[in-house]
Design an enzyme around this catalytic site. Structure first.
Site, PDB file in Angstrom:
ATOM      1  N   THR A 109     -27.447  41.622 -21.587  1.00 15.38           N
ATOM      2  CA  THR A 109     -29.008  41.482 -21.409  1.00 15.38           C
ATOM      3  C   THR A 109     -29.532  42.361 -22.546  1.00 15.38           C
ATOM      4  O   THR A 109     -29.118  43.297 -23.122  1.00 15.38           O
ATOM      5  CB  THR A 109     -29.176  41.884 -19.919  1.00 15.38           C
ATOM      6  OG1 THR A 109     -30.666  42.370 -19.912  1.00 15.38           O
ATOM      7  CG2 THR A 109     -28.648  43.514 -19.867  1.00 15.38           C
ATOM      8  N   ASP A 110     -30.782  41.946 -22.843  1.00 16.92           N
ATOM      9  CA  ASP A 110     -31.545  42.668 -23.594  1.00 16.92           C
ATOM     10  C   ASP A 110     -31.976  43.940 -23.123  1.00 16.92           C
ATOM     11  O   ASP A 110     -32.269  44.915 -23.829  1.00 16.92           O
ATOM     12  CB  ASP A 110     -32.567  41.911 -24.308  1.00 16.92           C
ATOM     13  CG  ASP A 110     -33.746  41.441 -23.359  1.00 16.92           C
ATOM     14  OD1 ASP A 110     -33.410  41.647 -22.028  1.00 16.92           O
ATOM     15  OD2 ASP A 110     -34.501  40.833 -23.670  1.00 16.92           O
ATOM     16  N   GLU A 111     -31.920  44.125 -21.680  1.00 22.40           N
ATOM     17  CA  GLU A 111     -32.242  45.374 -21.097  1.00 22.40           C
ATOM     18  C   GLU A 111     -31.510  46.823 -21.572  1.00 22.40           C
ATOM     19  O   GLU A 111     -31.984  47.773 -21.344  1.00 22.40           O
ATOM     20  CB  GLU A 111     -32.297  45.214 -19.576  1.00 22.40           C
ATOM     21  CG  GLU A 111     -33.240  44.260 -19.098  1.00 22.40           C
ATOM     22  CD  GLU A 111     -33.544  44.099 -17.614  1.00 22.40           C
ATOM     23  OE1 GLU A 111     -33.366  45.411 -17.075  1.00 22.40           O
ATOM     24  OE2 GLU A 111     -34.054  43.148 -17.380  1.00 22.40           O
ATOM     25  N   TYR A 141     -29.416  49.103 -13.136  1.00 22.77           N
ATOM     26  CA  TYR A 141     -28.818  47.493 -13.623  1.00 22.77           C
ATOM     27  C   TYR A 141     -28.362  47.898 -15.081  1.00 22.77           C
ATOM     28  O   TYR A 141     -27.343  47.425 -15.463  1.00 22.77           O
ATOM     29  CB  TYR A 141     -29.788  46.566 -13.427  1.00 22.77           C
ATOM     30  CG  TYR A 141     -29.571  45.346 -14.023  1.00 22.77           C
ATOM     31  CD1 TYR A 141     -28.347  44.607 -13.895  1.00 22.77           C
ATOM     32  CD2 TYR A 141     -30.379  44.819 -15.245  1.00 22.77           C
ATOM     33  CE1 TYR A 141     -27.938  43.404 -14.609  1.00 22.77           C
ATOM     34  CE2 TYR A 141     -30.154  43.610 -15.812  1.00 22.77           C
ATOM     35  CZ  TYR A 141     -29.098  43.074 -15.681  1.00 22.77           C
ATOM     36  OH  TYR A 141     -28.615  41.808 -16.538  1.00 22.77           O
ATOM     37  N   LYS A 147     -24.852  47.331 -17.005  1.00 23.91           N
ATOM     38  CA  LYS A 147     -24.530  46.333 -17.926  1.00 23.91           C
ATOM     39  C   LYS A 147     -24.371  47.166 -19.251  1.00 23.91           C
ATOM     40  O   LYS A 147     -23.539  46.695 -20.140  1.00 23.91           O
ATOM     41  CB  LYS A 147     -25.887  45.459 -18.315  1.00 23.91           C
ATOM     42  CG  LYS A 147     -26.107  44.459 -17.146  1.00 23.91           C
ATOM     43  CD  LYS A 147     -24.944  43.614 -16.852  1.00 23.91           C
ATOM     44  CE  LYS A 147     -24.765  42.490 -17.930  1.00 23.91           C
ATOM     45  NZ  LYS A 147     -23.531  41.591 -17.276  1.00 23.91           N
TER      46      LYS A 147
HETATM   47  P1  NAD Z   1     -27.330  35.676 -10.594  1.00 21.56           P
HETATM   48  O1  NAD Z   1     -27.426  36.970  -9.986  1.00 21.56           O
HETATM   49  O2  NAD Z   1     -27.740  34.606 -10.302  1.00 21.56           O
HETATM   50  O3  NAD Z   1     -25.503  35.529 -10.488  1.00 21.56           O
HETATM   51  C1  NAD Z   1     -24.510  36.186 -10.309  1.00 21.56           C
HETATM   52  C2  NAD Z   1     -23.011  35.757  -9.971  1.00 21.56           C
HETATM   53  O4  NAD Z   1     -22.207  36.456  -9.715  1.00 21.56           O
HETATM   54  C3  NAD Z   1     -23.236  35.159  -8.526  1.00 21.56           C
HETATM   55  O5  NAD Z   1     -22.679  33.773  -8.381  1.00 21.56           O
HETATM   56  C4  NAD Z   1     -22.525  35.927  -7.602  1.00 21.56           C
HETATM   57  O6  NAD Z   1     -22.003  35.485  -6.474  1.00 21.56           O
HETATM   58  C5  NAD Z   1     -21.520  36.622  -8.599  1.00 21.56           C
HETATM   59  N1  NAD Z   1     -20.850  37.719  -8.352  1.00 21.56           N
HETATM   60  C6  NAD Z   1     -21.355  38.913  -8.248  1.00 21.56           C
HETATM   61  N2  NAD Z   1     -20.836  40.005  -7.890  1.00 21.56           N
HETATM   62  C7  NAD Z   1     -19.236  39.442  -8.053  1.00 21.56           C
HETATM   63  C8  NAD Z   1     -18.032  40.035  -7.820  1.00 21.56           C
HETATM   64  N3  NAD Z   1     -17.727  41.396  -7.606  1.00 21.56           N
HETATM   65  N4  NAD Z   1     -16.956  39.134  -8.342  1.00 21.56           N
HETATM   66  C9  NAD Z   1     -17.153  37.784  -8.443  1.00 21.56           C
HETATM   67  N5  NAD Z   1     -18.487  37.169  -8.535  1.00 21.56           N
HETATM   68  C10 NAD Z   1     -19.610  38.001  -8.368  1.00 21.56           C
HETATM   69  O7  NAD Z   1     -26.977  36.172 -12.015  1.00 21.56           O
HETATM   70  P2  NAD Z   1     -27.731  35.451 -13.339  1.00 21.56           P
HETATM   71  O8  NAD Z   1     -29.212  35.588 -13.566  1.00 21.56           O
HETATM   72  O9  NAD Z   1     -27.094  34.075 -13.196  1.00 21.56           O
HETATM   73  O10 NAD Z   1     -27.034  36.479 -14.668  1.00 21.56           O
HETATM   74  C11 NAD Z   1     -25.501  36.069 -15.054  1.00 21.56           C
HETATM   75  C12 NAD Z   1     -25.068  37.155 -16.068  1.00 21.56           C
HETATM   76  O11 NAD Z   1     -26.339  37.023 -17.073  1.00 21.56           O
HETATM   77  C13 NAD Z   1     -25.286  38.466 -15.711  1.00 21.56           C
HETATM   78  O12 NAD Z   1     -24.115  39.035 -16.197  1.00 21.56           O
HETATM   79  C14 NAD Z   1     -26.563  39.024 -16.090  1.00 21.56           C
HETATM   80  O13 NAD Z   1     -26.581  40.461 -16.406  1.00 21.56           O
HETATM   81  C15 NAD Z   1     -26.598  38.261 -17.433  1.00 21.56           C
HETATM   82  N6  NAD Z   1     -28.123  38.123 -17.686  1.00 21.56           N
HETATM   83  C16 NAD Z   1     -29.021  37.479 -17.161  1.00 21.56           C
HETATM   84  C17 NAD Z   1     -30.067  37.290 -17.595  1.00 21.56           C
HETATM   85  C18 NAD Z   1     -31.275  36.557 -16.590  1.00 21.56           C
HETATM   86  O14 NAD Z   1     -32.559  36.360 -17.150  1.00 21.56           O
HETATM   87  N7  NAD Z   1     -31.203  36.149 -15.356  1.00 21.56           N
HETATM   88  C19 NAD Z   1     -30.808  37.463 -18.793  1.00 21.56           C
HETATM   89  C20 NAD Z   1     -29.615  38.109 -19.694  1.00 21.56           C
HETATM   90  C21 NAD Z   1     -28.230  38.215 -19.044  1.00 21.56           C
HETATM   91  O1  DAU Z   2     -34.456  40.737 -19.806  1.00 17.40           O
HETATM   92  C1  DAU Z   2     -33.340  40.062 -19.206  1.00 17.40           C
HETATM   93  C2  DAU Z   2     -32.971  40.418 -17.828  1.00 17.40           C
HETATM   94  O2  DAU Z   2     -34.305  39.682 -17.139  1.00 17.40           O
HETATM   95  C3  DAU Z   2     -31.891  40.039 -17.101  1.00 17.40           C
HETATM   96  O3  DAU Z   2     -30.956  41.278 -17.652  1.00 17.40           O
HETATM   97  C4  DAU Z   2     -31.831  40.412 -15.416  1.00 17.40           C
HETATM   98  O4  DAU Z   2     -30.603  39.896 -14.912  1.00 17.40           O
HETATM   99  C5  DAU Z   2     -33.112  39.514 -15.200  1.00 17.40           C
HETATM  100  O5  DAU Z   2     -33.337  40.177 -13.439  1.00 17.40           O
HETATM  101  C6  DAU Z   2     -34.393  39.885 -15.837  1.00 17.40           C
HETATM  102  O6  DAU Z   2     -34.747  41.178 -15.412  1.00 17.40           O
HETATM  103  P1  DAU Z   2     -36.584  41.720 -15.137  1.00 17.40           P
HETATM  104  O7  DAU Z   2     -36.538  42.711 -14.384  1.00 17.40           O
HETATM  105  O8  DAU Z   2     -37.288  41.213 -16.239  1.00 17.40           O
HETATM  106  O9  DAU Z   2     -36.814  40.227 -14.189  1.00 17.40           O
HETATM  107  P2  DAU Z   2     -37.485  40.012 -12.846  1.00 17.40           P
HETATM  108  O10 DAU Z   2     -37.844  38.486 -12.703  1.00 17.40           O
HETATM  109  O11 DAU Z   2     -37.096  40.618 -11.734  1.00 17.40           O
HETATM  110  O12 DAU Z   2     -39.024  40.524 -13.299  1.00 17.40           O
HETATM  111  C7  DAU Z   2     -39.693  40.012 -14.469  1.00 17.40           C
HETATM  112  C8  DAU Z   2     -41.058  40.759 -14.722  1.00 17.40           C
HETATM  113  O13 DAU Z   2     -41.874  40.576 -13.659  1.00 17.40           O
HETATM  114  C9  DAU Z   2     -40.766  42.420 -14.624  1.00 17.40           C
HETATM  115  O14 DAU Z   2     -41.728  42.786 -15.662  1.00 17.40           O
HETATM  116  C10 DAU Z   2     -41.163  42.774 -13.218  1.00 17.40           C
HETATM  117  C11 DAU Z   2     -42.164  41.860 -12.726  1.00 17.40           C
HETATM  118  N1  DAU Z   2     -42.235  41.486 -11.323  1.00 17.40           N
HETATM  119  C12 DAU Z   2     -41.122  40.934 -10.829  1.00 17.40           C
HETATM  120  C13 DAU Z   2     -41.031  40.422  -9.468  1.00 17.40           C
HETATM  121  C14 DAU Z   2     -39.735  40.165  -8.930  1.00 17.40           C
HETATM  122  C15 DAU Z   2     -43.699  41.248 -10.774  1.00 17.40           C
HETATM  123  O15 DAU Z   2     -44.525  41.830 -11.386  1.00 17.40           O
HETATM  124  N2  DAU Z   2     -43.534  41.122  -9.390  1.00 17.40           N
HETATM  125  C16 DAU Z   2     -42.099  40.670  -8.914  1.00 17.40           C
HETATM  126  O16 DAU Z   2     -42.163  40.210  -7.557  1.00 17.40           O
END
Ligand code: NAD
Ligand code: DAU
Length: 361
Positions: free
Chosen positions: A136-138, A163, A167
């Site tokens: 992630t970019d975080e 989180y 990561k």
């Molecule tokens: P998600 O939470 O939707 O899915 C995570 C998956 O991992 C689920 O299917 C869960 O069952 C599985 N999992 C969790 N713990 C596990 C374990 N111990 N063993 C096996 N499986 C397990 O997450 P996502 O949003 O699809 O993110 C996927 C990846 O991409 C993560 O590594 C996250 O850090 C990264 N990422 C997400 C975003 C985003 O915006 N969602 C952006 C950048 C990077």
């Molecule tokens: O940047 C990549 C990341 O993006 C991934 O690594 C994470 O897995 C993914 O969850 C996401 O993280 P964020 O914290 O940015 O996403 P989230 O959807 O939780 O929140 C997006 C923005 O919206 C953040 O600034 C918080 C705000 N927010 C979120 C929720 C859930 C609200 O204002 N209200 C809400 O109820």
């Protein structure tokens, strides 16, 4: 035929990636999806793949050393694409331990198992084996709200939430394996994804779900935080391109210069729902800007994320294809057409989660 081991393939990005890969390669590849099926993992996301001979699901935890080693022993894995993680920042603030366990220990376990399976007696690695760690970019921390600073691959790590710290720990382990053993890997650091199958704890699906039910739309702090949104299929394509065309041992940032303030997203979701819902749909009257509620800010809330995608564009030739205006419509359309999916994932524990996260905020 190349064999992929995909971890976390039942989650949001993992399931979209698996669909993308079968659309692209069809029967030229085999995918083994390893997922523990936590609250975020849902096999419904992949039910159209049931019966496919070149797709296998294995329920296993990535921290379970024996289970993971067995998968490598029984299959000649060519590619690992490692998505499995705890992924929600708010949950990590309430309960950090599971993030360290899954994201750090789980990644270490995946690296060890792949290294043991792929290493030759002289310490080199079998030809063509590759591990891609999805991150992630975080990990880079927060940018000033100046519209001109960006996250580059060289930006120092400065994670703030449990989180992003977990990561960052997992990324550093992958880097250590590459530096120490010349372990054949890449890391991708990607911005906020949106699209189908995203669990409604994350901003966009949470807004859609709440608005349709006439529930408040919680906006943290002043709503002016910035995220850089990327359609999930563009991310899937980027991962595949990095793994096949990127240089081994390199990190690539994946993002498409699509910065939006949270409040813009909230207004856009409301406007798009109003546009899409037919006049005789009873939910249309629920969808209104009166639902917006500014609530207590997230602790340690990062102000701005913005990726500089210059390296992936120059070295790999990747660029995003989906314009935000189209992607958000496709996403909302998907949620409107898949209300049963939404009902299933929000039944049971979701309500308890929601109450504990938002009560008194
Ligand atoms: P998600 O939470 O939707 O899915 C995570 C998956 O991992 C689920 O299917 C869960 O069952 C599985 N999992 C969790 N713990 C596990 C374990 N111990 N063993 C096996 N499986 C397990 O997450 P996502 O949003 O699809 O993110 C996927 C990846 O991409 C993560 O590594 C996250 O850090 C990264 N990422 C997400 C975003 C985003 O915006 N969602 C952006 C950048 C990077
Ligand atoms: O940047 C990549 C990341 O993006 C991934 O690594 C994470 O897995 C993914 O969850 C996401 O993280 P964020 O914290 O940015 O996403 P989230 O959807 O939780 O929140 C997006 C923005 O919206 C953040 O600034 C918080 C705000 N927010 C979120 C929720 C859930 C609200 O204002 N209200 C809400 O109820």
């Amino acid at each position: 035929m190349r064999t992929y081991l995909v971890t976390g393939g039942a989650g949001f990005i993992g399931s979209n990636y698996i669909h993308y890969m079968f659309r692209k390669y069809d029967n030229e590849i085999r995918i083994i999806n390893v997922d523990a099926l936590t609250y975020a993992g849902n096999l419904e996301n992949l039910k159209d793949l049931e019966g496919r001979e070149n797709y296998t699901f294995i329920k296993a935890d990535i921290t379970d050393k024996e289970a993971i080693e067995k998968i490598f022993a029984e299959n000649d894995i060519d590619r690992v694409v490692h998505f499995a993680a705890e992924s929600h920042v708010d949950r990590s603030i309430k309960n950090p331990e599971v993030f360290v366990h899954t994201n750090v220990i789980g990644t270490a376990c995946m690296l060890n198992a792949a290294k043991a399976a792929w290493e030759n007696p002289d310490g080199s690695f079998k030809e063509g084996k590759k591990f891609l760690h999805v991150s992630t970019d975080e990990v880079y921390g927060s940018l000033p709200d100046d519209g001109k600073s960006y996250f580059y691959e060289t930006t120092p790590y400065q994670p703030h939430s449990p989180y992003s710290a977990s990561k960052a720990g997992s990324d550093l382990l992958v880097k250590a394996y590459m530096d120490t053993y010349k372990f054949p890997a890449n890391i991708t650091n990607t911005s906020n994804n949106y699209g189908p199958y995203q669990f409604p704890e994350k901003l966009i699906p949470l807004l859609i779900n709440n608005a349709l039910a006439g529930k408040e739309l919680p906006v943290y702090g002043d709503g002016m935080n910035i995220r850089d949104w990327l359609y999930v299929d563009d991310h899937a394509k980027g991962i595949d391109m990095v793994q096949e065309q990127g240089k081994l041992f390199e990190t690539y940032n994946i993002g498409g210069h699509n910065e939006k303030r949270n409040i813009e997203i909230v207004n856009l979701v409301i406007d798009t729902l109003q546009e899409m819902l037919p006049d005789d749909d009873p939910r249309k009257k629920n969808v209104s800007k009166d639902l917006i509620k500014y609530v207590t800010d997230r602790k340690g809330h990062d102000r701005r994320y913005a990726i500089a995608p210059d390296k992936i564009k120059a070295e790999v030739g990747w660029e995003p294809e989906t314009k935000f205006a189209d992607g958000i419509k496709k996403t909302i359309r998907w949620y409107l057409d898949n209300q049963d999916w939404l009902k299933n994932v929000t039944s049971g524990d979701y309500q308890k989660y929601y109450d504990s996260m938002y009560e008194g905020r």
